[in-house]
Design an enzyme around this catalytic site. Sequence first.
Site, PDB file in Angstrom:
ATOM      1  N   ARG A   1     -35.607 -51.507 -50.031  1.00  0.00           N
ATOM      2  CA  ARG A   1     -34.178 -51.803 -50.166  1.00  0.00           C
ATOM      3  C   ARG A   1     -33.424 -51.675 -48.853  1.00  0.00           C
ATOM      4  NH1 ARG A   1     -33.008 -47.198 -54.349  1.00  0.00           N
ATOM      5  NH2 ARG A   1     -34.342 -46.216 -52.773  1.00  0.00           N
TER       6      ARG A   1
ATOM      7  N   GLN B   1     -10.290 -34.494 -39.478  1.00  0.00           N
ATOM      8  CA  GLN B   1     -10.045 -35.915 -39.246  1.00  0.00           C
ATOM      9  C   GLN B   1     -11.366 -36.603 -38.964  1.00  0.00           C
ATOM     10  OE1 GLN B   1      -6.683 -36.930 -36.675  1.00  0.00           O
ATOM     11  NE2 GLN B   1      -7.939 -38.406 -35.578  1.00  0.00           N
TER      12      GLN B   1
ATOM     13  N   ASN C   1     -12.903 -40.223 -37.234  1.00  0.00           N
ATOM     14  CA  ASN C   1     -12.549 -41.363 -36.395  1.00  0.00           C
ATOM     15  C   ASN C   1     -13.688 -42.383 -36.432  1.00  0.00           C
ATOM     16  OD1 ASN C   1     -10.259 -39.914 -35.629  1.00  0.00           O
ATOM     17  ND2 ASN C   1     -11.176 -39.184 -33.742  1.00  0.00           N
TER      18      ASN C   1
ATOM     19  N   ARG D   1     -15.887 -44.815 -23.403  1.00  0.00           N
ATOM     20  CA  ARG D   1     -14.767 -44.058 -23.971  1.00  0.00           C
ATOM     21  C   ARG D   1     -14.950 -42.598 -23.553  1.00  0.00           C
ATOM     22  NH1 ARG D   1     -12.153 -47.161 -28.169  1.00  0.00           N
ATOM     23  NH2 ARG D   1     -13.376 -49.002 -28.728  1.00  0.00           N
TER      24      ARG D   1
ATOM     25  N   HIS E   1     -13.258 -37.185 -22.674  1.00  0.00           N
ATOM     26  CA  HIS E   1     -12.102 -36.622 -23.351  1.00  0.00           C
ATOM     27  C   HIS E   1     -12.331 -35.168 -23.736  1.00  0.00           C
ATOM     28  CE1 HIS E   1     -11.290 -41.047 -24.684  1.00  0.00           C
ATOM     29  NE2 HIS E   1     -10.788 -40.798 -23.493  1.00  0.00           N
TER      30      HIS E   1
ATOM     31  N   LYS F   1     -16.396 -31.892 -32.129  1.00  0.00           N
ATOM     32  CA  LYS F   1     -16.747 -33.219 -32.650  1.00  0.00           C
ATOM     33  C   LYS F   1     -18.212 -33.240 -33.060  1.00  0.00           C
ATOM     34  CE  LYS F   1     -13.520 -35.566 -29.526  1.00  0.00           C
ATOM     35  NZ  LYS F   1     -13.411 -36.445 -28.331  1.00  0.00           N
TER      36      LYS F   1
ATOM     37  N   TYR G   1     -16.988 -40.270 -35.846  1.00  0.00           N
ATOM     38  CA  TYR G   1     -16.659 -38.936 -35.369  1.00  0.00           C
ATOM     39  C   TYR G   1     -16.144 -38.087 -36.533  1.00  0.00           C
ATOM     40  CZ  TYR G   1     -15.316 -41.780 -31.154  1.00  0.00           C
ATOM     41  OH  TYR G   1     -15.225 -42.693 -30.119  1.00  0.00           O
TER      42      TYR G   1
ATOM     43  N   GLU H   1      -4.270 -33.485 -25.628  1.00  0.00           N
ATOM     44  CA  GLU H   1      -5.469 -34.254 -25.277  1.00  0.00           C
ATOM     45  C   GLU H   1      -5.452 -34.602 -23.788  1.00  0.00           C
ATOM     46  OE1 GLU H   1      -8.006 -35.412 -27.260  1.00  0.00           O
ATOM     47  OE2 GLU H   1      -7.247 -34.405 -29.048  1.00  0.00           O
TER      48      GLU H   1
ATOM     49  N   ASP I   1      -8.194 -44.111 -19.282  1.00  0.00           N
ATOM     50  CA  ASP I   1      -9.372 -43.410 -18.781  1.00  0.00           C
ATOM     51  C   ASP I   1      -9.600 -43.683 -17.298  1.00  0.00           C
ATOM     52  OD1 ASP I   1      -9.833 -42.251 -21.230  1.00  0.00           O
ATOM     53  OD2 ASP I   1     -11.361 -43.676 -21.849  1.00  0.00           O
TER      54      ASP I   1
END
Length: 202
Positions: free
Chosen positions: A23, A47, A49, A59, A62, A72, A132, A143, A169
Amino acid sequence: MDFRPLKVSGAFEFVPRVFPDERGLFVAPFQEEAIVRAAGHPLRVAQTNHSVSRAGSIRGVHFADTPPGQAKYVYCPIGSLLDVVVDLRVGSPTFGEWDSVRLDAAEFRAVYVAEGIGHAFIALEDNTVMAYLCSEPYNPAREHGISPLDPALDLPWPADLTPIVSEKDEAAPTLAEALGQGLLPTYADCAAYYEKLRSAHR
């Protein structure tokens, strides 16, 4: 689920079992019991993301003011990427060092990034998805970022991909500049916060 610590203390790689059949497949990329064994406490999920990136998109790097920072747990459900953690904690034995893990939709490896550690990734193919789980909600006032192209960090971005970096960035300070500006978390503050989380779990 197996796990191993990365070179940056407080960061771990997780390897779940993948169950393929006619499957498709089944996998549990996040398992709280494994997080507790690795970090000494569960991950509070405040949260989630979801990002979709073109090949070459970077990305990060951070991070958030700690405490409370933002831990994270990340994995890649579609495509493939190179995930990078950077020790930004002033006073840490591994300050300025990094480690990397390939995350993809074949093995569903995941990375846990403790509060105060910098996080970045580059998409290795188009339409790569990063999922995330975050311990704290996004707070723009707390941040920060370090330039992912800082030559002193020399992060392992593949030479065959043209980096695509956001204006934010690209304009971020180098590690040395962020240190001089007092933007970076301290290892002592982070360690005290990790112990607080572990103590609350005991």
